[in-house]
Write a protein that holds these residues in place. Structure first.
Motif, PDB file in Angstrom:
ATOM      1  N   PHE A 178       8.204   4.332   0.428  1.00  0.00           N
ATOM      2  CA  PHE A 178       7.544   5.251   1.339  1.00  0.00           C
ATOM      3  C   PHE A 178       8.353   5.266   2.629  1.00  0.00           C
ATOM      4  O   PHE A 178       8.598   4.216   3.234  1.00  0.00           O
ATOM      5  N   MET A 181       2.247   7.528   7.759  1.00  0.00           N
ATOM      6  CA  MET A 181       1.621   7.791   6.462  1.00  0.00           C
ATOM      7  C   MET A 181       0.354   6.942   6.340  1.00  0.00           C
ATOM      8  O   MET A 181       0.220   5.902   6.991  1.00  0.00           O
ATOM      9  N   ASP A 182      -0.554   7.391   5.480  1.00  0.00           N
ATOM     10  CA  ASP A 182      -1.767   6.632   5.230  1.00  0.00           C
ATOM     11  C   ASP A 182      -2.415   7.112   3.937  1.00  0.00           C
ATOM     12  O   ASP A 182      -2.144   8.222   3.460  1.00  0.00           O
ATOM     13  N   ASP A 183      -3.285   6.252   3.382  1.00  0.00           N
ATOM     14  CA  ASP A 183      -4.081   6.569   2.193  1.00  0.00           C
ATOM     15  C   ASP A 183      -3.228   7.199   1.088  1.00  0.00           C
ATOM     16  O   ASP A 183      -3.505   8.299   0.596  1.00  0.00           O
ATOM     17  N   ILE A 184      -2.182   6.473   0.698  1.00  0.00           N
ATOM     18  CA  ILE A 184      -1.290   6.935  -0.370  1.00  0.00           C
ATOM     19  C   ILE A 184      -1.868   6.483  -1.710  1.00  0.00           C
ATOM     20  O   ILE A 184      -2.189   5.305  -1.878  1.00  0.00           O
ATOM     21  N   SER A 185      -2.003   7.402  -2.648  1.00  0.00           N
ATOM     22  CA  SER A 185      -2.517   7.021  -3.966  1.00  0.00           C
ATOM     23  C   SER A 185      -1.743   7.739  -5.058  1.00  0.00           C
ATOM     24  O   SER A 185      -1.261   8.858  -4.877  1.00  0.00           O
ATOM     25  N   PHE A 233      -1.516  11.792  -0.280  1.00  0.00           N
ATOM     26  CA  PHE A 233      -1.184  11.017   0.909  1.00  0.00           C
ATOM     27  C   PHE A 233      -1.422  11.853   2.162  1.00  0.00           C
ATOM     28  O   PHE A 233      -1.350  13.081   2.153  1.00  0.00           O
ATOM     29  N   TRP A 234      -1.749  11.143   3.243  1.00  0.00           N
ATOM     30  CA  TRP A 234      -1.752  11.721   4.582  1.00  0.00           C
ATOM     31  C   TRP A 234      -0.400  11.454   5.215  1.00  0.00           C
ATOM     32  O   TRP A 234       0.188  10.386   5.020  1.00  0.00           O
ATOM     33  N   ASN A 240      -3.740   1.830   1.636  1.00  0.00           N
ATOM     34  CA  ASN A 240      -4.443   2.436   2.776  1.00  0.00           C
ATOM     35  C   ASN A 240      -4.069   1.782   4.112  1.00  0.00           C
ATOM     36  O   ASN A 240      -4.614   2.155   5.138  1.00  0.00           O
TER      37      ASN A 240
END
Length: 222
Positions: free
Chosen positions: A169, A186-190, A60-61, A221
């Motif tokens: 989150f 937060m962004d692009d959590i996988s 994650f970002w 995302n």
């Protein structure tokens, strides 16, 4: 040809993350309140140990703008009562003891299950990766990456059992009588049902998943 051009453009835009800021053409989720967040529900695939795998990788970002916060919650799927957490909980610590904490299972304050990985909260975007390679149902190897580089690797000796808690989150769903705020962005959590290599993690730092990769069990995302 058009597809290749588009992919190259997307990768070019994503490179800006590495320098601590996001492209104006991209988006992220913001948690503006002290304890706000997103509930993505419960699935056995979100647990560290599920029926198909003993291992997980979380990518994650995240960006936090206030380094003075005592604790800033990033992600959790657990019920934390006192020092007991029955799955996992990731958060930042601020003030004079800045770092990221990764609680796994019944933490018991042990070195690897509940330790602080030192880092500076500098108000910039950073890419975090946590891989948990299960050796048995009760132990494994934890590796923590910060902007694609390993900052710690250790052996944990406590389990993180399957539970019925939802995955959050930002929001802190535990019951500790402490002031725990939400991460700002937060962004692009996988979530992956495997241990990704450092090369794979660095690749996803540049270009996020397409969504149909093998072992990808969750991707948000925003």
């Amino acid at each position: 040809m058009l597809y290749l051009v588009i992919m190259k453009m997307l990768c070019f835009i994503a490179v800006f993350y590495c320098f601590g800021f996001k492209s104006q053409n991209n988006f992220a989720v913001q948690f503006p309140n002290s304890n706000s967040g997103v509930n993505v529900g419960n699935s056995p695939l979100f647990d560290i140990y599920d029926a198909s795998s003993l291992s997980k990788t979380f990518l994650f970002w995240a960006r936090e703008t206030d380094a003075s916060q005592f604790r800033t919650n990033i992600m959790m799927k657990s019920t934390c009562n006192g020092s007991f957490c029955n799955d996992y909980h990731f958060f930042l610590t601020g003030s004079s003891n800045q770092g990221i904490v990764l609680c796994i299972g019944d933490a018991n304050e042990s070195d690897c299950n509940h330790n602080i990985e030192p880092l500076i909260i500098d108000q910039k975007w950073h890419f975090y990766a946590i891989s948990l390679e299960g050796l048995t149902a009760d132990s494994g190897v934890k590796t923590v990456y910060y902007d694609g580089q390993i900052i710690n690797q250790c052996t944990f000796n406590d389990n993180a059992p399957v539970n019925t808690d939802d995955l959050y989150f930002g929001y802190y769903s535990g019951s500790l009588p402490l002031e725990i705020n939400s991460i700002d962005f937060m962004d692009d959590i996988s979530i992956w049902n495997d241990v990704l290599t450092q090369s794979e993690i660095q690749n996803y730092m540049i270009c996020p998943p397409m969504g149909d990769e093998d072992d990808l069990v969750g991707f948000w995302n925003f």
